[in-house]
Design a protein around this motif. Structure first.
Motif, PDB file in Angstrom:
ATOM      1  N   ALA A  35       0.828  -1.208   0.000  1.00 20.97           N
ATOM      2  CA  ALA A  35       0.000   0.000   0.000  1.00 20.97           C
ATOM      3  C   ALA A  35       0.860   1.255   0.000  1.00 20.97           C
ATOM      4  N   GLN A  36       1.981   1.254   0.770  1.00 17.43           N
ATOM      5  CA  GLN A  36       2.782   2.479   0.836  1.00 17.43           C
ATOM      6  C   GLN A  36       3.430   2.810  -0.509  1.00 17.43           C
ATOM      7  N   ASP A  37       3.775   1.762  -1.285  1.00 19.27           N
ATOM      8  CA  ASP A  37       4.317   2.025  -2.625  1.00 19.27           C
ATOM      9  C   ASP A  37       3.275   2.705  -3.500  1.00 19.27           C
TER      10      ASP A  37
ATOM     11  N   TYR B  34      11.880   1.971   0.895  1.00 19.91           N
ATOM     12  CA  TYR B  34      12.668   3.033   1.526  1.00 19.91           C
ATOM     13  C   TYR B  34      13.645   3.668   0.544  1.00 19.91           C
ATOM     14  N   GLU B  35      14.043   2.921  -0.480  1.00 22.26           N
ATOM     15  CA  GLU B  35      14.843   3.529  -1.545  1.00 22.26           C
ATOM     16  C   GLU B  35      13.967   4.370  -2.458  1.00 22.26           C
ATOM     17  N   ASN B  81       5.305  18.657  -0.233  1.00 23.87           N
ATOM     18  CA  ASN B  81       5.431  17.295  -0.746  1.00 23.87           C
ATOM     19  C   ASN B  81       6.416  16.450   0.048  1.00 23.87           C
ATOM     20  N   PRO B  82       7.594  16.952   0.459  1.00 19.23           N
ATOM     21  CA  PRO B  82       8.476  16.150   1.306  1.00 19.23           C
ATOM     22  C   PRO B  82       7.858  15.818   2.659  1.00 19.23           C
ATOM     23  N   VAL B  83       6.972  16.699   3.156  1.00 19.22           N
ATOM     24  CA  VAL B  83       6.298  16.404   4.421  1.00 19.22           C
ATOM     25  C   VAL B  83       5.432  15.148   4.276  1.00 19.22           C
ATOM     26  N   THR B  84       4.693  15.075   3.160  1.00 19.20           N
ATOM     27  CA  THR B  84       3.882  13.887   2.904  1.00 19.20           C
ATOM     28  C   THR B  84       4.752  12.643   2.819  1.00 19.20           C
ATOM     29  N   THR B  85       5.892  12.769   2.109  1.00 20.91           N
ATOM     30  CA  THR B  85       6.768  11.609   1.960  1.00 20.91           C
ATOM     31  C   THR B  85       7.301  11.154   3.316  1.00 20.91           C
ATOM     32  N   MET B  86       7.618  12.122   4.189  1.00 19.69           N
ATOM     33  CA  MET B  86       8.121  11.757   5.519  1.00 19.69           C
ATOM     34  C   MET B  86       7.050  11.053   6.340  1.00 19.69           C
ATOM     35  N   LEU B  87       5.819  11.583   6.295  1.00 19.05           N
ATOM     36  CA  LEU B  87       4.689  10.937   6.985  1.00 19.05           C
ATOM     37  C   LEU B  87       4.526   9.502   6.496  1.00 19.05           C
ATOM     38  N   LEU B  88       4.611   9.350   5.171  1.00 21.38           N
ATOM     39  CA  LEU B  88       4.416   8.038   4.564  1.00 21.38           C
ATOM     40  C   LEU B  88       5.528   7.079   4.981  1.00 21.38           C
ATOM     41  N   ALA B  89       6.774   7.585   5.050  1.00 19.94           N
ATOM     42  CA  ALA B  89       7.891   6.718   5.435  1.00 19.94           C
ATOM     43  C   ALA B  89       7.734   6.261   6.883  1.00 19.94           C
ATOM     44  N   ARG B  90       7.292   7.171   7.751  1.00 16.04           N
ATOM     45  CA  ARG B  90       7.093   6.760   9.143  1.00 16.04           C
ATOM     46  C   ARG B  90       5.974   5.732   9.246  1.00 16.04           C
TER      47      ARG B  90
END
Lengths: 94, 141
Positions: A35-37, B34-35, B81-90
């Motif tokens: 899902a995250q992808d 994560y990559e 946009n980087p904020v969203t990516t950080m939220l998503l990574a966490r």
């Protein structure tokens, strides 16, 4: 070469590059695998689409398209941050 | 509009579009989540800024005065946009950890390598924080 010709062909090429980016991001959106992808790929899709709208507005010569792009990025940000929140707090894991 | 300004606009737009395409290619190509979180921000920061600078130049020269509409987007997209990516990574990290707690059998996916590396880093930092005296001695010597 006139300014109009440079703008026409150059912006058309920018359209093509952004379209390639859209296709790649859509392929990742379909392939997943998790899902995250998909959420990450959705992020890239709406951003590329908003940039397409900006480039199209330059070709049309009307600055109203910038507002359309702004609305697209606002809605996309709301959507993808809501999805990230759901992935964080949701009970279901895979 | 002179041909020189048009060429600058086109170069900026092409650079941004090429960065967006490269970022999407990285999104397709890289191995683990994560990559893949890294190239997605390429288009969002430098690519979007470059295309929107082209738009700012284009509309400002054709209107004869500064049109600040594009500036709004230049500030907004690279900030958000980087904020969203950080939220998503966490979110992805917490999901991976929860998944491993529930089913601690390795499936050999690339995400697990990154998760193991992150856990080792956290453990090493916790060990280092537990013994501050040793680290100070190392620094003094």
């Amino acid at each position: 070469m006139t300014a109009e010709a440079i703008l026409h062909w150059g912006l058309l090429a920018a359209h093509g590059l952004l379209a390639i980016g859209l296709v790649f991001a859509a392929a990742r959106l379909i392939r997943g695998p998790r899902a995250q992808d998909r959420v990450l790929a959705f992020d890239a899709v709406y951003l590329n689409a908003a940039l397409q709208v900006v480039v199209f507005g330059m070709r049309a010569g009307q600055s109203g398209y910038l507002e359309a792009a702004l609305v697209m990025t606002l809605l996309g940000f709301a959507g993808s941050s809501a999805l990230a929140k759901f992935l964080m707090r949701g009970e279901v894991i895979e | 509009m002179t041909p020189f300004v048009a060429a600058v606009v086109v170069l900026l737009a092409l650079f941004g579009a090429a960065l967006a395409a490269a970022g999407a290619y990285g999104l397709l190509r890289l191995r683990s989540f994560y990559e893949r979180a890294h190239p997605a921000t390429l288009a969002a920061t430098l690519g979007a800024t470059s295309i929107l600078l082209a738009a700012l130049l284009f509309y400002s020269t054709s209107a004869g005065r500064l049109l600040p509409k594009a500036l709004l987007l230049i500030v907004f997209i690279p900030l958000v946009n980087p904020v969203t990516t950080m939220l998503l990574a966490r979110a992805a990290l917490s999901r991976d950890r929860a998944k491993r707690r529930l089913a601690p059998v390795a499936t050999g996916s690339a995400d697990e390598d990154w998760l193991r590396e992150a856990d080792e880093l956290v453990r090493a930092q916790a060990e280092a924080a537990k013994q501050p005296a040793v680290r100070e001695d190392d620094g003094g010597a």
